[in-house]
Enzyme design. Structure first.
Site, PDB file in Angstrom:
ATOM      1  N   ASP A  56      13.316   7.391  49.145  1.00 22.96           N
ATOM      2  CA  ASP A  56      14.221   8.361  48.543  1.00 22.96           C
ATOM      3  C   ASP A  56      15.609   7.754  48.402  1.00 22.96           C
ATOM      4  O   ASP A  56      16.285   7.484  49.392  1.00 22.96           O
ATOM      5  CB  ASP A  56      14.258   9.619  49.427  1.00 22.96           C
ATOM      6  CG  ASP A  56      15.239  10.667  48.944  1.00 22.96           C
ATOM      7  OD1 ASP A  56      15.848  10.474  47.876  1.00 22.96           O
ATOM      8  OD2 ASP A  56      15.408  11.679  49.649  1.00 22.96           O
ATOM      9  N   GLU A 135      32.390 -17.698  56.447  1.00 22.13           N
ATOM     10  CA  GLU A 135      32.781 -17.817  57.854  1.00 22.13           C
ATOM     11  C   GLU A 135      33.228 -16.434  58.327  1.00 22.13           C
ATOM     12  O   GLU A 135      34.335 -16.000  58.019  1.00 22.13           O
ATOM     13  CB  GLU A 135      33.928 -18.821  58.018  1.00 22.13           C
ATOM     14  CG  GLU A 135      33.599 -20.235  57.554  1.00 22.13           C
ATOM     15  CD  GLU A 135      34.807 -21.151  57.633  1.00 22.13           C
ATOM     16  OE1 GLU A 135      35.897 -20.688  58.057  1.00 22.13           O
ATOM     17  OE2 GLU A 135      34.682 -22.325  57.262  1.00 22.13           O
ATOM     18  N   GLU A 137      34.425 -13.794  60.997  1.00 19.02           N
ATOM     19  CA  GLU A 137      35.044 -13.600  62.309  1.00 19.02           C
ATOM     20  C   GLU A 137      34.749 -12.196  62.819  1.00 19.02           C
ATOM     21  O   GLU A 137      34.485 -11.283  62.031  1.00 19.02           O
ATOM     22  CB  GLU A 137      36.552 -13.819  62.205  1.00 19.02           C
ATOM     23  CG  GLU A 137      36.927 -15.246  61.813  1.00 19.02           C
ATOM     24  CD  GLU A 137      38.372 -15.390  61.379  1.00 19.02           C
ATOM     25  OE1 GLU A 137      38.929 -16.489  61.569  1.00 19.02           O
ATOM     26  OE2 GLU A 137      38.933 -14.426  60.843  1.00 19.02           O
ATOM     27  N   GLU A 219      38.342 -17.280  68.662  1.00 16.42           N
ATOM     28  CA  GLU A 219      39.317 -17.301  67.571  1.00 16.42           C
ATOM     29  C   GLU A 219      40.717 -16.974  68.110  1.00 16.42           C
ATOM     30  O   GLU A 219      40.911 -16.790  69.306  1.00 16.42           O
ATOM     31  CB  GLU A 219      38.912 -16.331  66.464  1.00 16.42           C
ATOM     32  CG  GLU A 219      38.228 -17.004  65.271  1.00 16.42           C
ATOM     33  CD  GLU A 219      39.131 -17.972  64.522  1.00 16.42           C
ATOM     34  OE1 GLU A 219      40.367 -17.963  64.749  1.00 16.42           O
ATOM     35  OE2 GLU A 219      38.608 -18.760  63.709  1.00 16.42           O
ATOM     36  N   GLU A 226      34.088 -16.555  66.554  1.00 14.36           N
ATOM     37  CA  GLU A 226      33.464 -16.964  65.294  1.00 14.36           C
ATOM     38  C   GLU A 226      32.314 -17.910  65.604  1.00 14.36           C
ATOM     39  O   GLU A 226      32.382 -18.708  66.545  1.00 14.36           O
ATOM     40  CB  GLU A 226      34.462 -17.657  64.369  1.00 14.36           C
ATOM     41  CG  GLU A 226      33.877 -18.077  63.031  1.00 14.36           C
ATOM     42  CD  GLU A 226      34.870 -18.816  62.148  1.00 14.36           C
ATOM     43  OE1 GLU A 226      34.420 -19.692  61.377  1.00 14.36           O
ATOM     44  OE2 GLU A 226      36.078 -18.534  62.232  1.00 14.36           O
ATOM     45  N   HIS A 275      36.212 -16.304  55.293  1.00 15.26           N
ATOM     46  CA  HIS A 275      36.480 -17.407  54.378  1.00 15.26           C
ATOM     47  C   HIS A 275      35.163 -17.795  53.709  1.00 15.26           C
ATOM     48  O   HIS A 275      34.130 -17.896  54.376  1.00 15.26           O
ATOM     49  CB  HIS A 275      37.051 -18.610  55.123  1.00 15.26           C
ATOM     50  CG  HIS A 275      38.271 -18.279  55.933  1.00 15.26           C
ATOM     51  ND1 HIS A 275      38.694 -19.053  56.989  1.00 15.26           N
ATOM     52  CD2 HIS A 275      39.161 -17.256  55.846  1.00 15.26           C
ATOM     53  CE1 HIS A 275      39.785 -18.527  57.519  1.00 15.26           C
ATOM     54  NE2 HIS A 275      40.083 -17.425  56.844  1.00 15.26           N
ATOM     55  N   ARG A 346      46.221 -24.339  55.326  1.00 18.08           N
ATOM     56  CA  ARG A 346      45.405 -23.138  55.517  1.00 18.08           C
ATOM     57  C   ARG A 346      46.153 -21.854  55.163  1.00 18.08           C
ATOM     58  O   ARG A 346      45.590 -20.767  55.251  1.00 18.08           O
ATOM     59  CB  ARG A 346      44.906 -23.084  56.968  1.00 18.08           C
ATOM     60  CG  ARG A 346      43.710 -23.984  57.229  1.00 18.08           C
ATOM     61  CD  ARG A 346      43.286 -23.959  58.685  1.00 18.08           C
ATOM     62  NE  ARG A 346      41.952 -24.513  58.882  1.00 18.08           N
ATOM     63  CZ  ARG A 346      41.657 -25.794  58.925  1.00 18.08           C
ATOM     64  NH1 ARG A 346      42.619 -26.676  58.770  1.00 18.08           N
ATOM     65  NH2 ARG A 346      40.414 -26.201  59.111  1.00 18.08           N
ATOM     66  N   GLU A 364      37.366 -23.177  49.111  1.00 19.33           N
ATOM     67  CA  GLU A 364      37.259 -22.200  50.189  1.00 19.33           C
ATOM     68  C   GLU A 364      38.234 -21.059  49.928  1.00 19.33           C
ATOM     69  O   GLU A 364      39.441 -21.215  50.098  1.00 19.33           O
ATOM     70  CB  GLU A 364      37.570 -22.854  51.537  1.00 19.33           C
ATOM     71  CG  GLU A 364      37.540 -21.883  52.711  1.00 19.33           C
ATOM     72  CD  GLU A 364      38.181 -22.452  53.968  1.00 19.33           C
ATOM     73  OE1 GLU A 364      38.394 -21.676  54.920  1.00 19.33           O
ATOM     74  OE2 GLU A 364      38.484 -23.666  53.993  1.00 19.33           O
ATOM     75  N   ARG A 366      40.014 -17.861  51.028  1.00 16.12           N
ATOM     76  CA  ARG A 366      40.320 -17.413  52.384  1.00 16.12           C
ATOM     77  C   ARG A 366      40.742 -15.944  52.477  1.00 16.12           C
ATOM     78  O   ARG A 366      40.938 -15.431  53.561  1.00 16.12           O
ATOM     79  CB  ARG A 366      41.421 -18.306  52.974  1.00 16.12           C
ATOM     80  CG  ARG A 366      40.964 -19.748  53.132  1.00 16.12           C
ATOM     81  CD  ARG A 366      42.082 -20.650  53.616  1.00 16.12           C
ATOM     82  NE  ARG A 366      42.562 -20.318  54.937  1.00 16.12           N
ATOM     83  CZ  ARG A 366      42.003 -20.711  56.080  1.00 16.12           C
ATOM     84  NH1 ARG A 366      40.898 -21.448  56.055  1.00 16.12           N
ATOM     85  NH2 ARG A 366      42.522 -20.381  57.248  1.00 16.12           N
TER      86      ARG A 366
END
Length: 476
Positions: A56, A135, A137, A219, A226, A275, A346, A364, A366
């Site tokens: 359903d 990635e 966390e 982390e 992580e 990320h 970063r 990547e 982020r």
């Protein structure tokens, strides 16, 4: 690690070898939540595996009306794995949702949308494979309480690692005094890192359900961790996010704790991101690689980044789909909201992993977080990137300076675009900017999605007073 079965015949043999008693069917809704229903093994035949399991669809948020509620779950047999948490042997099958009224994969099924995104990349001759490496966390807390009533609202979170517990009198144990502190959680050993054994258990169980685990670590925030897993194709990577979240939550639960992937549960400490590493391939060749260029990035990779940045405000409706998402995207907590790219920094919204060779060159992103539905988040970024390749979009950058040190005026002077500051902003951008998502995301889906997010998240949040508003406004 990887597949346990490859086809229907192997599925039944595997079930017999493991004395499987139940078959658990899993599918994902537009929020990214996993749902399931369980069949007795004796009721599962080759015919129903091939034709689909009825269910359903009217009771799933933002799906079918009651007068067209009948739908089918089409099991993807090679996704089968044994549930490590059930008392009786149970095998899990990840499913796609099939629309019996249109005779096709359901337009609101996130997994089906991600499949269509990959097929689209192939149909326009750009790529026949797309690899994603998220990635995710998470936080592990000892206790969480919250209330949301007409006359009261609030929450309280606790973890033994919390700096606020430095003077707590514990009834059953002494106060150790070993805590990471705010923003102090990156890589301390025990006893400051209190989650070593918990993460180790998670890592072992993740391997047991088919993920290839690389590492695990504490982390930056207190109570935050992580676990790194190997990338996969766009569908497999999203499947793995669902497995990952299931295992992390269950291991925490079975150890008397609670896990959350909420982007920003702690004020003043780092939040949870997702990320996402990405690359496009064709005929076994990495299309993002060009030796000698900045970060070894090809022109196609630059255009892919440019497309994601051009449509980032609309993409955020899928990659950062909750009001809490934008509490993470604030300066000062390693959450990148400035839309530029860098091979080392970063603080950029897109990082190019340093020193990557031909096979490992990738981008990547982020800014996404784990409150997103992974299938929709990956598909939206990929469609934006493909649009960038088509239109040869060029992003701002590269920029290797510390972007966190820039003031808002400096960001504006340099002409660097930013992520939206609210979910309302991202949804309004999605309403204006959605052609790049078609034909993979239908008009009906986009309309239903933004309505759902406004009604479920934006308007209720905007209508509620907060504790901070009482602190600043009550005496006015």
């Amino acid at each position: 690690m990887g597949k346990f079965v490859n086809n229907v015949e192997e599925f039944f043999s595997y079930c017999e070898e493991n004395d499987v008693q139940f078959v658990d069917l899993r599918f994902t809704d537009i929020k990214g939540a996993w749902h399931h229903l369980t069949y007795r093994m004796s009721a599962v035949t080759t015919e129903i595996l091939e034709n689909g399991f009825p269910f359903d669809g009217s009771s799933v948020d933002a799906w079918q009306p009651i007068n067209k509620s009948d739908m089918l779950l089409k099991a993807d047999v090679p996704t089968a794995f044994l549930d490590p948490f059930t008392a009786d042997p149970t095998i899990i099958l990840i499913c796609d949702v099939y629309d019996i009224y249109k005779g096709e994969l359901y337009e609101k099924c996130p997994r089906s949308i991600a499949k269509k995104a990959l097929a689209h990349a192939d149909s326009i001759g750009i790529a026949d494979a797309a690899y994603f490496g998220p990635e995710n966390e998470f936080f592990i807390f000892d206790d969480v309480k919250f209330v949301d009533n007409i006359n009261e609202a609030g929450y309280k979170i606790d973890t033994e690692e919390g700096a606020w517990n430095s003077s707590t009198d514990y009834k059953d144990m002494y106060n150790t005094g070993h805590r990471p502190g705010t923003k102090g959680g990156y890589f301390p050993v025990q006893p400051t890192d209190s989650m070593v054994d918990l993460r180790a258990e998670m890592m072992l169980i993740l391997e047991q359900v088919g993920l290839e685990v690389v590492l695990g670590h504490h982390e930056v925030a207190q109570g935050q961790g992580e676990i790194g897993v190997v990338f996969s194709d766009i569908i497999g990577a999203a499947d793995n996010v669902q497995k990952y979240k299931y295992v992390v939550k269950m291991i925490a639960h079975l150890n008397g704790k609670t896990a959350t992937f909420m982007p920003k549960p702690l004020y003043g400490d780092n939040g949870n991101g997702m990320h996402v590493h990405q690359s496009l391939w064709k005929d076994g060749k990495n299309l993002f690689y060009s030796e000698g260029n900045y970060g070894n990035l090809s022109e196609m990779a630059i255009n892919y980044i440019g497309g994601i940045f051009k449509h980032a405000r609309a993409v955020a409706a899928f990659t950062n789909p909750t009001t809490n998402s934008y509490k993470r995207l604030l300066p000062g907590f390693e959450a990148p909201s400035i839309l530029t790219y860098s091979s080392q920094n970063r603080s950029a919204s897109c990082r190019i992993p340093y020193g990557a060779g031909e096979k490992a060159t990738r981008v990547e992103m982020r800014f996404p977080d784990s409150s997103s539905c992974p299938y929709l988040a990956f598909a939206a970024m990929m469609m934006a990137g493909l649009d960038g390749i088509k239109n040869r979009d060029i992003p701002v950058g590269p920029m290797d300076e510390d972007l966190f040190e820039l003031s808002l005026d400096e960001i504006r002077e340099k002409g660097i675009p930013q992520m939206p500051h609210t979910l309302r902003g991202s949804l309004e951008s999605l309403i204006r900017d959605n052609d790049f998502l078609k034909p993979v995301f239908t008009d009906h889906f986009i309309e239903e999605y933004q309505h759902y997010r406004f009604e479920r998240d934006v308007w209720p949040d905007e209508g509620r007073p907060t504790a901070y508003e009482f602190k600043t406004t009550y005496q006015c």
